[in-house]
Design an enzyme around this catalytic site. Sequence first.
Site: not given
Length: 517
Positions: A26, A194
């Site tokens: 991420d 997302e």
Amino acid sequence: MTSQPDSASIEPTELPNPLIPGFNPDPSCVLVDGTYYAVTSTFEYLPALPVYRSTDFATWEHIGNVATREEQVGIAGTPSTAGVWAPTLRYHDGLYHVIVTVAAGARGCVVFTATDPAGPWSEGLGLDGVQGIDPDLAWDENGTAYVTYSGLEMDGTRVIAHHGILQARVDLTTGEVLEKPRELWSGTGLTAPEAPHLYRRDGFWYLMIAEGGTGYGHSVSIARGPSAEGPFEGAPHNPILSASGTDRRVQCTGHADLVRGPDGRDLLILLGTRTAGRTSPLGRETYVTAVDWADGWPYAAPVPYNPRSESAEEYFEFTDTTALADPGWLAVGRTPESVASLDERPGYLTLHADSGGIDSFRPDFVGRRQRHVTSTVSARVDPADGRGGLGIRLDENFTIGVVAERSPTGRGTRVTARASMPTLLNSWSTEVPDDEVVLRITTLAPASCDPQWLPSGDLIRLSVVDATGVEKRVTEFDGRVWSVETAVPFTGRVIGMFAEEGTVRFADFGYHGAAGT
């Protein structure tokens, strides 16, 4: 109108890939005054949110961590794979901002600030009205702050509903959410929209997201609109990046952030996994790929696999009582300094088995990210009055350990190797005549990494070195079970020292990572 490039025709980047190896998912990145800074996720580990720095986008230095104390993130009781999820790093008005969700934790959505990305960072400002994950932070032309996030509604770690991509204006002084969150463009219809990020470029606002789930369907899609609030129109060639259905070495590519590269070309910094056989032993790592623009849309090149040509060496004698200040040490739900002591016996790191071994919920364990598929980790161990050793942790259910304890005969040391997964524990034992032994974990890449033909994963070897320097292999086995596909969905291997009974002391901790792996 310009011709639209085919992704395969885009000139690939020659930067190393993985860009930041090991458990570093991420990623989010900013460029400030010629220097790049990147932050990645940490989940249940502390310190949380590592900060990396680079001036050339190729060589990255771990300069610190955003959350260096448990109180900043409140993860003492969060389950594994929950905790500190995907951050966004941004720079605005002289301040670095990291916004992040603490999943299954009391803090929720938090914004940390610092004038120096190496730290110290603030205690964190909670945004109570942001109920979701993967928050992004952006400011419009008037200085209005927007938080854009994935509206995943959860009860602890259980998903209740998904409300797509949401956005609201916020006050970063008080933490107040200034309006009811609005729904934004939420992708092409693939699962789990997302990781939103907002960018302003050439008169448009761009909304980039991930969709398709975090596994092999992971993808990057993008839309554009007239303002930060939209409305947004999706790119005609979405998803702009995906490895789904391919035989590429780098899989699960997604969760991207856009940044201008050193040569002026745009880059996507993103997460991916590299396969070793049919599995990915190191979990989700940080990668980079090149971007070209045509007709106001970005086109991304497939993510190349380009491992670094140099080996890596780390060595800790523990003669310096500040050795744990190195930002690469990790512990589970606690800081390394609260688990281990460097002043009880000079030259040794001491662990007391207060909470349990490597397979406990909050183990007495301090470790570092495994960053190479072929690697060697070793430490000299004095089991003292206890039992402990070296281990690999994915979570408390998937562990590997080589353990030293005093021999029942009173002379020498018994060494036991263990491999643990749910419902199964295998162990192998041997004895050596020494009171102190060097324990070693070696991981070896398979001879071929072609997922079409190779049925095995990396080889994991557990061994002991006696006082004469002779290495004795205790056992070795296929590492497929201890990979991101089988064991954990979000994190990766952390390898280090643990105690499971009494007091155990360690010295001469070393890590070697082989070039090209």
